[in-house]
Design an enzyme around this catalytic site. Structure first.
Site, PDB file in Angstrom:
ATOM      1  N   LYS A 210       0.874  -1.538  -0.055  1.00 50.72           N
ATOM      2  CA  LYS A 210      -0.062   0.088  -0.007  1.00 50.72           C
ATOM      3  C   LYS A 210       0.879   1.398   0.003  1.00 50.72           C
ATOM      4  O   LYS A 210       2.081   1.161   0.192  1.00 50.72           O
ATOM      5  CB  LYS A 210      -1.011   0.080   1.213  1.00 50.72           C
ATOM      6  CG  LYS A 210      -2.034  -1.012   0.877  1.00 50.72           C
ATOM      7  CD  LYS A 210      -3.284  -0.888   1.902  1.00 50.72           C
ATOM      8  CE  LYS A 210      -4.347  -1.531   1.537  1.00 50.72           C
ATOM      9  NZ  LYS A 210      -5.486  -1.695   2.676  1.00 50.72           N
ATOM     10  N   ARG A 244      -3.804  -9.996   4.922  1.00 52.88           N
ATOM     11  CA  ARG A 244      -4.324 -10.155   3.558  1.00 52.88           C
ATOM     12  C   ARG A 244      -2.967  -9.528   2.828  1.00 52.88           C
ATOM     13  O   ARG A 244      -2.735  -8.414   2.874  1.00 52.88           O
ATOM     14  CB  ARG A 244      -5.558  -9.193   3.671  1.00 52.88           C
ATOM     15  CG  ARG A 244      -6.037  -8.976   2.020  1.00 52.88           C
ATOM     16  CD  ARG A 244      -7.224  -8.129   1.927  1.00 52.88           C
ATOM     17  NE  ARG A 244      -7.926  -8.100   0.543  1.00 52.88           N
ATOM     18  CZ  ARG A 244      -7.580  -7.389  -0.089  1.00 52.88           C
ATOM     19  NH1 ARG A 244      -6.343  -6.382  -0.205  1.00 52.88           N
ATOM     20  NH2 ARG A 244      -8.019  -7.369  -1.557  1.00 52.88           N
TER      21      ARG A 244
END
Length: 270
Positions: A210, A244
């Site tokens: 991210k 995740r």
């Protein structure tokens, strides 16, 4: 939890399973099989990009992307299938094909989502996102106290789910790293994540590749593995139960090593 985005525009693997805009389900199956072999216990299939600035897709388009992948993976692999969606129709159809978990970045806020999720009988992951949609979530996000506000939001959504007939023990919580949060918000949330255990439910964490990793390390998306592993290790140390990720094998090794150290601290070494 291995990430499988059957979308043309997700920030990391968008378009990887398409030819001329058409989904190639067998290619998605191959990727899922690889992640299972690397140690993934859950495959999270998403048919609508939730990257910052992403535009919504039609219900039919999301169904057309997700259902063929669900059907093929359910038939060929022994793995829990998670559906990364906010769409009631997708919940219903994917559950009928054998999905085992609903993972909603909007925490079942869309019209009809709570009722549809309840009707499936499946566990649900509720995520925090500031802003109404991924398209606007990064427009000057602000919090007086990000941890308290994330906790309050999730508590409210838990109440809505329980009131609609979803048993509390079927709920999982995701703090929503990168969803309506600045770098400072993300770092503070990770530092104080253990405070969310007061809600009494398992935590899922998704920081893989991210922007927060790229901002700290000044790395493009395809060079964020090491930073992502660091956040995964910290999250596990603070009690996360599901991680995740895009890079399953490396994360499995990092998590297993972290768990070994945590077990030693409890006097539980084999």
């Amino acid at each position: 939890m291995g990430i499988l985005n059957v979308t043309p525009d997700s920030f990391s693997d968008g378009g990887s399973y398409h030819d001329d805009g058409r989904l190639v389900a067998e290619r998605a199956l191959q990727r899922a099989a690889g992640m299972v072999a690397e140690g993934a216990g859950i495959i999270d299939i998403g048919g609508e990009s939730t990257r910052p600035g992403a535009e919504p897709v039609s219900v039919q388009e999301e169904l057309d992307r997700v259902l063929p992948a669900v059907e093929l993976i359910r038939r060929e692999l022994d793995v829990v299938i998670s559906i990364d969606s906010s769409t009631p129709e997708v919940f219903t159809e994917a559950a009928a094909l054998g999905a085992g978990l609903l993972n909603d970045v909007r925490a079942l806020a869309r019209d009809g989502a709570v009722a549809a999720a309840a009707a499936t009988g499946l566990p649900v992951c509720l995520m925090h996102m500031q802003g109404n949609t991924p398209a606007d979530m990064q427009l000057a996000p602000h919090y007086d106290d990000v941890v308290q506000e994330v906790s309050a939001f999730l508590s409210q959504r838990i109440g809505a789910c329980v009131a609609a007939g979803i048993p509390r023990e079927r709920l999982i919580l995701d703090p929503g790293f990168g969803f309506g949060k600045t770098l400072e918000h993300n770092l503070r949330l990770l530092n104080r994540m253990e405070e969310l255990h007061e809600l009494g439910l398992p935590l899922l964490v998704g920081t893989s590749r991210k922007t927060m990793v790229g901002q700290v390390l000044d790395r493009p998306v395809d060079q964020r593995l090491h930073g992502s592993l660091a956040t995964a290790v910290i999250a596990v140390g603070k009690g996360a139960r599901i991680i995740r990720v895009h890079d399953v094998a490396a994360t499995v090794d990092a998590v297993r090593m972290t768990e070994a150290v945590l077990r030693e601290a409890k006097g539980d070494v084999e």
